[in-house]
Design an enzyme around this catalytic site. Structure first.
Site, PDB file in Angstrom:
ATOM      1  N   LYS A  55       0.839  -1.208   0.000  1.00 18.84           N
ATOM      2  CA  LYS A  55       0.000   0.000   0.000  1.00 18.84           C
ATOM      3  C   LYS A  55       0.870   1.252   0.000  1.00 18.84           C
ATOM      4  CE  LYS A  55      -4.160  -1.725   2.325  1.00 18.84           C
ATOM      5  NZ  LYS A  55      -5.139  -1.103   1.407  1.00 18.84           N
ATOM      6  N   LEU A  56       1.948   1.220   0.787  1.00 19.44           N
ATOM      7  CA  LEU A  56       2.838   2.385   0.861  1.00 19.44           C
ATOM      8  C   LEU A  56       3.573   2.608  -0.464  1.00 19.44           C
ATOM      9  CD1 LEU A  56       4.050   1.694   4.477  1.00 19.44           C
ATOM     10  CD2 LEU A  56       2.965   3.832   3.730  1.00 19.44           C
ATOM     11  N   LYS A  80       9.410  -9.522  14.293  1.00 17.35           N
ATOM     12  CA  LYS A  80      10.106  -9.657  15.577  1.00 17.35           C
ATOM     13  C   LYS A  80      10.661 -11.073  15.698  1.00 17.35           C
ATOM     14  CE  LYS A  80       8.902  -7.627  20.078  1.00 17.35           C
ATOM     15  NZ  LYS A  80       9.369  -6.278  19.804  1.00 17.35           N
ATOM     16  N   SER A  84      12.987 -12.057  20.847  1.00 21.05           N
ATOM     17  CA  SER A  84      12.402 -10.788  21.316  1.00 21.05           C
ATOM     18  C   SER A  84      10.954 -10.971  21.722  1.00 21.05           C
ATOM     19  CB  SER A  84      12.444  -9.697  20.247  1.00 21.05           C
ATOM     20  OG  SER A  84      13.647  -9.658  19.612  1.00 21.05           O
ATOM     21  N   ASP A 107       3.404  -5.406  17.790  1.00 22.28           N
ATOM     22  CA  ASP A 107       4.557  -5.004  16.980  1.00 22.28           C
ATOM     23  C   ASP A 107       5.351  -6.205  16.477  1.00 22.28           C
ATOM     24  OD1 ASP A 107       5.558  -5.784  19.406  1.00 22.28           O
ATOM     25  OD2 ASP A 107       6.934  -4.092  19.636  1.00 22.28           O
ATOM     26  N   GLU A 174       2.799  -2.611  13.195  1.00 23.06           N
ATOM     27  CA  GLU A 174       3.230  -1.321  13.747  1.00 23.06           C
ATOM     28  C   GLU A 174       4.022  -0.571  12.678  1.00 23.06           C
ATOM     29  OE1 GLU A 174       4.872  -0.363  17.936  1.00 23.06           O
ATOM     30  OE2 GLU A 174       6.659  -0.423  16.681  1.00 23.06           O
TER      31      GLU A 174
HETATM   32  P1  GTP Z   1       6.984  -1.311  23.758  1.00 24.47           P
HETATM   33  O1  GTP Z   1       6.643  -1.842  22.400  1.00 24.47           O
HETATM   34  O2  GTP Z   1       6.832  -2.307  24.837  1.00 24.47           O
HETATM   35  O3  GTP Z   1       8.329  -0.620  23.772  1.00 24.47           O
HETATM   36  O4  GTP Z   1       5.911  -0.232  24.169  1.00 24.47           O
HETATM   37  P2  GTP Z   1       5.051   0.684  23.218  1.00 24.47           P
HETATM   38  O5  GTP Z   1       4.467  -0.141  22.132  1.00 24.47           O
HETATM   39  O6  GTP Z   1       4.139   1.486  24.076  1.00 24.47           O
HETATM   40  O7  GTP Z   1       6.186   1.612  22.657  1.00 24.47           O
HETATM   41  P3  GTP Z   1       6.223   2.831  21.656  1.00 24.47           P
HETATM   42  O8  GTP Z   1       5.108   2.839  20.663  1.00 24.47           O
HETATM   43  O9  GTP Z   1       6.450   4.062  22.451  1.00 24.47           O
HETATM   44  O10 GTP Z   1       7.603   2.498  20.922  1.00 24.47           O
HETATM   45  C1  GTP Z   1       7.806   1.321  20.220  1.00 24.47           C
HETATM   46  C2  GTP Z   1       9.057   1.389  19.351  1.00 24.47           C
HETATM   47  O11 GTP Z   1       9.418   2.741  18.997  1.00 24.47           O
HETATM   48  C3  GTP Z   1      10.324   0.870  19.992  1.00 24.47           C
HETATM   49  O12 GTP Z   1      10.418  -0.513  19.835  1.00 24.47           O
HETATM   50  C4  GTP Z   1      11.415   1.601  19.193  1.00 24.47           C
HETATM   51  O13 GTP Z   1      11.600   1.028  17.910  1.00 24.47           O
HETATM   52  C5  GTP Z   1      10.807   2.950  18.998  1.00 24.47           C
HETATM   53  N1  GTP Z   1      11.133   3.878  20.098  1.00 24.47           N
HETATM   54  C6  GTP Z   1      10.293   4.309  21.073  1.00 24.47           C
HETATM   55  N2  GTP Z   1      10.918   5.149  21.901  1.00 24.47           N
HETATM   56  C7  GTP Z   1      12.182   5.272  21.460  1.00 24.47           C
HETATM   57  C8  GTP Z   1      13.318   6.037  21.914  1.00 24.47           C
HETATM   58  O14 GTP Z   1      13.286   6.740  22.910  1.00 24.47           O
HETATM   59  N3  GTP Z   1      14.467   5.918  21.185  1.00 24.47           N
HETATM   60  C9  GTP Z   1      14.555   5.150  20.065  1.00 24.47           C
HETATM   61  N4  GTP Z   1      15.725   5.099  19.424  1.00 24.47           N
HETATM   62  N5  GTP Z   1      13.503   4.417  19.620  1.00 24.47           N
HETATM   63  C10 GTP Z   1      12.335   4.473  20.304  1.00 24.47           C
HETATM   64 MG    MG Z   2       5.650  -1.453  20.708  1.00 19.38          MG
END
Ligand code: GTP
Ligand code: MG
Length: 240
Positions: A55-56, A80, A84, A107, A174
């Site tokens: 799609k993108l 993933k 992980s 994700d 995601e």
């Molecule tokens: P998790 O998936 O458990 O981390 O929680 P979430 O789904 O609430 O996280 P969020 O959507 O905030 O971030 C998911 C992804 O964004 C991470 O796996 C990273 O790839 C990226 N990400 C988020 N915060 C940061 C950051 O502070 N630094 C960097 N480099 N990447 C980030």
């Molecule tokens: Mg996440």
């Protein structure tokens, strides 16, 4: 044409089986049925990831033809890894099973869309989000609201139908939309985060410098965006 970097190798089921058998579930192991279910489920995630990236690509192609502009610089996609997946479920105190993955992890399939300009991030994500065959499950806009460390990106979780013999399976993907500058910053910040052998004062100093860099990059982006808008006769954005 967009460059797409696949951050994982295509799955081979024998490899997956070997890795799954090696996963330690607190003394027990994945049974044969669990392994089969897991492999089936990963196939579905892979399909969902390809649907969104197609799609993108179609959107990017349309922009090229209509506006002679490529909004997407490149894409990266990955499934993933089993390690992980298991690690994340354990960290969150959740059961390690295929149902638990399906219910709790959004994700497993991930795409990073690296755009040239900030306007591109919003136009591409808005066009994708408005497509009638997919659903938006969650939006986190770290561009409008950057994280405390300076991290910026737009995260959207989509649910996309993958059609199997049993019907449509809505599957989450995601998508992280960001500019080249945001990606450049996030790569270094990620490397710093995993560099555990740095003394605390060095880590604090680098973190502060990175925060300053995030602000500088944001200003540079606004200025360059404005030049780009001017060339294309679009209204200017205010500096933040
Ligand atoms: P998790 O998936 O458990 O981390 O929680 P979430 O789904 O609430 O996280 P969020 O959507 O905030 O971030 C998911 C992804 O964004 C991470 O796996 C990273 O790839 C990226 N990400 C988020 N915060 C940061 C950051 O502070 N630094 C960097 N480099 N990447 C980030
Ligand atoms: Mg996440």
């Amino acid at each position: 044409m967009i460059v797409i970097l696949d951050r994982h190798n295509r799955m081979s089921s024998s490899e997956l089986q070997a890795r799954l058998r090696a996963v330690d579930l607190g003394g027990s192991q994945f049974g044969v049925d669990d392994i089969t279910n897991f492999i089936d489920q990963m196939q579905v995630y892979e399909g969902a990831m390809y649907e969104i990236s197609t799609k993108l690509e179609i959107l990017d192609g349309e922009f090229q033809v209509r506006f002679s502009h490529d909004p997407i610089h490149h894409m990266e996609r990955r499934l993933k890894s089993i390690n992980s997946i298991v690690g994340k479920l354990e960290r969150k105190g959740l059961p390690v099973s295929v149902n638990s993955i399906r219910d709790n992890l959004f994700d497993v399939a991930g795409i990073r869309v690296i755009c040239n300009y900030r306007d591109d991030v919003y136009s591409v994500s808005n066009y994708l989000s408005s497509q009638s065959d997919i659903q938006v499950l969650r939006v986190k806009d770290y561009i409008k609201n950057p994280k405390q460390n300076g991290y910026r990106s737009l995260h959207v979780i989509y649910a996309v139908p993958v059609f199997l013999s049993s019907g449509a399976h809505y599957t989450p993907v995601e998508v992280q939309f960001r500019t080249i500058a945001m990606d450049y910053w996030a790569s270094l910040e990620h490397a710093l985060r995993y560099k555990t052998d740095l003394p605390d004062d060095k880590l604090a100093e680098h973190s502060q410098t990175l925060l300053d860099c995030a602000r500088s990059l944001q200003n540079i982006e606004v200025q360059m965006q404005n030049i780009h808008r001017d060339i294309n006769g679009a209204p200017q954005v205010e500096e933040t």
